[in-house]
Design a protein around this motif. Structure first.
Motif, PDB file in Angstrom:
ATOM      1  N   LEU A 122       0.823  -1.208   0.000  1.00 36.05           N
ATOM      2  CA  LEU A 122       0.000   0.000   0.000  1.00 36.05           C
ATOM      3  C   LEU A 122       0.858   1.261   0.000  1.00 36.05           C
ATOM      4  CD1 LEU A 122      -2.824  -1.087   2.483  1.00 36.05           C
ATOM      5  CD2 LEU A 122      -2.926  -0.971  -0.016  1.00 36.05           C
ATOM      6  N   ASN A 123       2.007   1.191   0.645  1.00 38.68           N
ATOM      7  CA  ASN A 123       2.947   2.312   0.596  1.00 38.68           C
ATOM      8  C   ASN A 123       3.445   2.511  -0.837  1.00 38.68           C
ATOM      9  OD1 ASN A 123       4.520   4.410   1.533  1.00 38.68           O
ATOM     10  ND2 ASN A 123       6.183   3.101   2.242  1.00 38.68           N
ATOM     11  N   LEU A 125       1.717   1.688  -3.456  1.00 39.13           N
ATOM     12  CA  LEU A 125       0.570   2.222  -4.182  1.00 39.13           C
ATOM     13  C   LEU A 125       0.465   3.735  -3.994  1.00 39.13           C
ATOM     14  CD1 LEU A 125      -1.991   1.826  -5.851  1.00 39.13           C
ATOM     15  CD2 LEU A 125      -3.198   1.256  -3.732  1.00 39.13           C
ATOM     16  N   ASP A 126       0.691   4.194  -2.768  1.00 39.22           N
ATOM     17  CA  ASP A 126       0.689   5.643  -2.519  1.00 39.22           C
ATOM     18  C   ASP A 126       1.749   6.327  -3.377  1.00 39.22           C
ATOM     19  OD1 ASP A 126      -1.357   5.505  -0.682  1.00 39.22           O
ATOM     20  OD2 ASP A 126      -0.037   5.404   1.060  1.00 39.22           O
ATOM     21  N   LEU A 129       0.445   6.631  -6.963  1.00 34.72           N
ATOM     22  CA  LEU A 129      -0.574   7.671  -7.082  1.00 34.72           C
ATOM     23  C   LEU A 129       0.045   9.055  -6.996  1.00 34.72           C
ATOM     24  CD1 LEU A 129      -3.366   6.081  -4.845  1.00 34.72           C
ATOM     25  CD2 LEU A 129      -3.292   6.158  -7.346  1.00 34.72           C
ATOM     26  N   VAL A 180      -8.301  -3.033  -1.125  1.00 30.09           N
ATOM     27  CA  VAL A 180      -8.090  -1.707  -0.548  1.00 30.09           C
ATOM     28  C   VAL A 180      -9.429  -1.159  -0.074  1.00 30.09           C
ATOM     29  CG1 VAL A 180      -6.100  -1.291  -2.040  1.00 30.09           C
ATOM     30  CG2 VAL A 180      -8.370  -0.538  -2.783  1.00 30.09           C
ATOM     31  N   ASP A 181      -9.378  -0.141   0.783  1.00 31.64           N
ATOM     32  CA  ASP A 181     -10.620   0.456   1.279  1.00 31.64           C
ATOM     33  C   ASP A 181     -11.265   1.294   0.183  1.00 31.64           C
ATOM     34  OD1 ASP A 181      -9.358   3.033   1.264  1.00 31.64           O
ATOM     35  OD2 ASP A 181      -8.524   2.619   3.243  1.00 31.64           O
ATOM     36  N   THR A 184      -9.428   4.490  -1.027  1.00 33.51           N
ATOM     37  CA  THR A 184      -8.282   4.195  -1.887  1.00 33.51           C
ATOM     38  C   THR A 184      -8.747   3.694  -3.241  1.00 33.51           C
ATOM     39  OG1 THR A 184      -6.945   3.635   0.057  1.00 33.51           O
ATOM     40  CG2 THR A 184      -6.141   2.858  -2.076  1.00 33.51           C
ATOM     41  N   LYS A 187      -9.499   6.440  -5.501  1.00 31.43           N
ATOM     42  CA  LYS A 187      -8.272   7.047  -6.038  1.00 31.43           C
ATOM     43  C   LYS A 187      -7.682   6.205  -7.167  1.00 31.43           C
ATOM     44  CE  LYS A 187      -6.935   9.223  -1.644  1.00 31.43           C
ATOM     45  NZ  LYS A 187      -5.907   9.231  -0.560  1.00 31.43           N
ATOM     46  N   THR A 188      -7.677   4.887  -6.991  1.00 32.94           N
ATOM     47  CA  THR A 188      -7.076   4.038  -8.021  1.00 32.94           C
ATOM     48  C   THR A 188      -7.917   4.022  -9.288  1.00 32.94           C
ATOM     49  OG1 THR A 188      -8.122   2.052  -7.062  1.00 32.94           O
ATOM     50  CG2 THR A 188      -5.871   2.583  -6.355  1.00 32.94           C
TER      51      THR A 188
END
Length: 661
Positions: A122-123, A125-126, A129, A180-181, A184, A187-188
């Motif tokens: 997830l880091n 993924l951030d 983005l 993911v929540d 998120t 955003k994706t």
């Protein structure tokens, strides 16, 4: 005897672990990520490598390239990696970096369910983005580095890798095993759609005809761009094949995507090289060498670099000069670079199946439905509009099911008589986040920021939320209406500065029972517009309207029976100011909240607007309605004057049904 047995077992275990580790080290890092048996990722060995991946990850979330993550680390090396985590200067998506590490972590997490691997994913993924440009592309390095590293990069699958990860997340791919929540996921999905838009925009037009893509495209102009000295602006077979492979995975693709695929396939067919085979050998001097020989049975090849004008393959040395033959460049570049590739063959093989599985157009072209889950005629709104008849005799109704549609919607001039109707106003949302600086098209960038742009006459929009989600970042239009006889009814139109743009000196528009929110000049333009029974909500101390009414127009913006509200803490709002000096704005029978300033109006430092423009009120009420301290150049309509502000006089109709036939 017991101690001896334990000692022997220890030796055997060490031998077996060493043997397996040796086998793993025989693989490349990419092979370990992509090619190992699925069950292997549950092993202790796989977790040890995953721990290495964690150490190599920088605080920003990305990784450096060309690192053999699977090789054992000494304690000293581990300490060095830990100490350098804040160093993000060489984080990249080039050569599979970041992509491979994230895929590997997802595979190990899927087997072990250890949160440390998911958190690192997830880091990453951030990082993806954050690294994406607002236009949808990705640079080769992020944080940005000077030079060609900042170009939108398709080379070696860089951007395609990012899109594939996002697509796996968005579709809930079981290959990842990571969910993911909802925040998120929003955003994706937006990032993927922006990336898709960038891909469509960067497809190269050769003499007006769509072809393929280049290894790098300029991050501002989208034009082909140069990288290293021997990597000149050019069309690329491999880059194009990778992009087409991605596009063909999209379920229910838009017309733009279909056109893009069709054009690229035609171009790949046109540029394939047949009857030529690559041979590798060692020279008498012990050097690696390659040559190309005639072979009628050889698989078709595609050149890595093709001329932008005529698709002619070319080759380049470190001097940056084009050569017609691979034998004209030095051995070091000739043997050390992939000048030809056979991968597009796979795309051409897949294409007929993709074509066969395309969803046919709906039978009733006048009544279509949009839903994101694939259950309707179209997955997105723009596709439904693009497939609508031009200049139809009858009204076309596009019913939009509940969902958040992250797309820019354009009702073209040749698409009049379209109705966009949502299933539920609160849960059928069209949203996008373009704003002045992100568009970056010069002084008029504002007009390119619309989430929904209407240019087709007789358009009806009903039961929808239309939002520009960019936030308080400057001019950012949610709804732009540049057409005549349009009705916007029971809609939420949400934004900040410049929320609603209404244009066309002779155009007439009607907003009924709508909520419009914004900060500064959030209703602006020169169209003749009636707002009836609407809520106008100010989000900051500023100005509601900024009319630019045409000089000879009798009416401009007219608000009847509206309610003016404000967010908490907003206490100083003007009813309007003149964008242009002939501005006309009237509020009638409206409930004005206490946030309305007692002066009511502002001249925008244009004294001539006080006499050339027209600002008036009639029978308003509420805490912001007292007239005692209104500016002297504003007007209070008489009963006789107010009677001239009828629907018939303002819009030329008695009811909206006259427009909506």
């Amino acid at each position: 005897m017991g101690y001896f047995r334990k000692f022997i077992l220890k030796i055997i275990v060490c031998f077996l672990v060493g043997s397996v580790q040796g086998q793993v080290l025989d693989h490349s890092w990419s092979a370990i990520v992509l090619d190992m048996d699925d069950s292997w990722y549950a092993t202790k060995e796989a977790q040890n490598i995953a721990d290495n991946v964690l150490l190599y990850q920088k605080d920003i979330g990305g990784w450096h390239k060309n690192t053999a993550m699977h090789k054992s680390l000494s304690e000293e090396e581990k300490l060095q990696l830990t100490a350098s985590k804040s160093d993000s200067n060489r984080c990249t998506i080039d050569n599979g970096a970041t992509f491979l590490e994230m895929i590997y972590l997802s595979k190990v997490y899927k087997k072990t369910k250890k949160d440390v691997y998911k958190d690192a994913f997830l880091n990453g993924l951030d990082y993806i983005l954050e690294a994406q440009y607002s236009n949808g592309g990705w640079p080769q390095y992020y944080p940005l580095r000077q030079g060609y590293y900042s170009h939108i990069t398709y080379n070696d699958g860089a951007m395609v890798h990012m899109m594939n990860i996002l697509n796996d997340i968005n579709t809930g791919s079981k290959n990842l095993g990571i969910q993911v929540d909802s925040a998120t996921l929003s955003k994706t999905k937006l990032a993927f759609n922006k990336g898709l838009s960038c891909i469509i925009k960067t497809q190269y037009k050769q003499h007006g005809t769509l072809t393929g893509w280049c290894a790098q495209h300029d991050e501002v102009t989208f034009q082909p761009a140069k990288a290293r000295a021997y990597e000149l602006p050019s069309l690329g077979g491999v880059d194009t094949a990778q992009i087409v492979s991605l596009l063909m995975t999209i379920e229910n693709p838009s017309d733009d995507v279909k056109r893009s695929i069709e054009a690229a396939v035609i171009w790949l067919e046109k540029t394939k090289i047949t009857g030529l085979k690559e041979e590798r050998y060692i020279t008498t001097e012990g050097l690696k060498e390659k040559r190309y020989v005639k072979d009628p049975n050889a698989k078709p090849l595609w050149a890595r670099f093709m001329d932008l004008e005529d698709n002619t393959p070319f080759f380049c040395d470190r001097d940056g000069i084009k050569k017609a033959s691979i034998m004209d460049i030095k051995q070091e570049r000739r043997a050390g670079y992939a000048w030809y590739n056979t991968n597009p063959n796979q795309v051409l093989k897949q294409y007929p199946t993709w074509k066969k599985n395309l969803k046919p157009h709906p039978k009733d072209s006048y009544n279509v439905t949009v839903a994101q889950d694939g259950s309707a005629d179209y997955n997105n709104i723009q596709d439904a509009i693009n497939n609508s008849k031009a200049f139809p005799y009858d009204r076309i109704t596009i019913f939009i099911k509940k969902g958040i549609y992250r797309e820019k919607v354009h009702v073209y001039e040749w698409n009049p008589k379209i109705t966009l109707i949502g299933e539920d106003k609160a849960e059928t949302i069209i949203t996008y986040n373009d704003y002045f600086d992100s568009v970056n098209l010069g002084r008029n960038s504002t007009f390119h920021t619309s989430t929904v742009l209407v240019e087709g006459n007789y358009t009806q929009i009903k039961n929808l939320t239309i939002e520009n989600s960019a936030g308080a970042v400057g001019q950012a239009i949610a709804l732009s209406v540049g057409a005549n006889a349009c009705v916007i009814e029971n809609c939420n139109i949400l934004g900040n500065q410049d929320t609603v743009y209404l244009t066309g000196e002779q155009n007439k528009q009607w907003f009924k029972n709508c909520l419009i929110t914004g900060t500064t000049d959030f209703i602006f333009g020169n169209a003749i517009t009636l707002f009836s029974d609407c809520e106008i909500r100010s989000k900051s101390d500023s100005f509601i309207t900024a009319a630019s009414t045409a000089r000879l127009s009798k009416y401009g913006f007219v608000f009847k029976n509206c309610t003016l509200t404000a967010n908490q803490g907003v206490t100083n709002v003007y009813l309007g100011r003149p964008w242009r000096i002939y501005a006309k704005t009237v509020f009638m029978n409206c409930d004005l909240g206490k946030h309305i300033r007692e002066e009511g109006w502002h001249n925008w430092n244009k004294p001539e607007a006080e006499t050339l423009g027209f600002y008036a009120e009639y029978k308003n009420y509420g805490e912001g309605s007292p007239l005692k301290n209104r500016v002297k150049w504003s007007h209070q309509l008489t009963k006789q004057e107010a009677e001239t502000y009828s629907i018939q006089n303002i819009l030329g109709i008695n009811s909206e049904t006259e427009w909506l036939k």
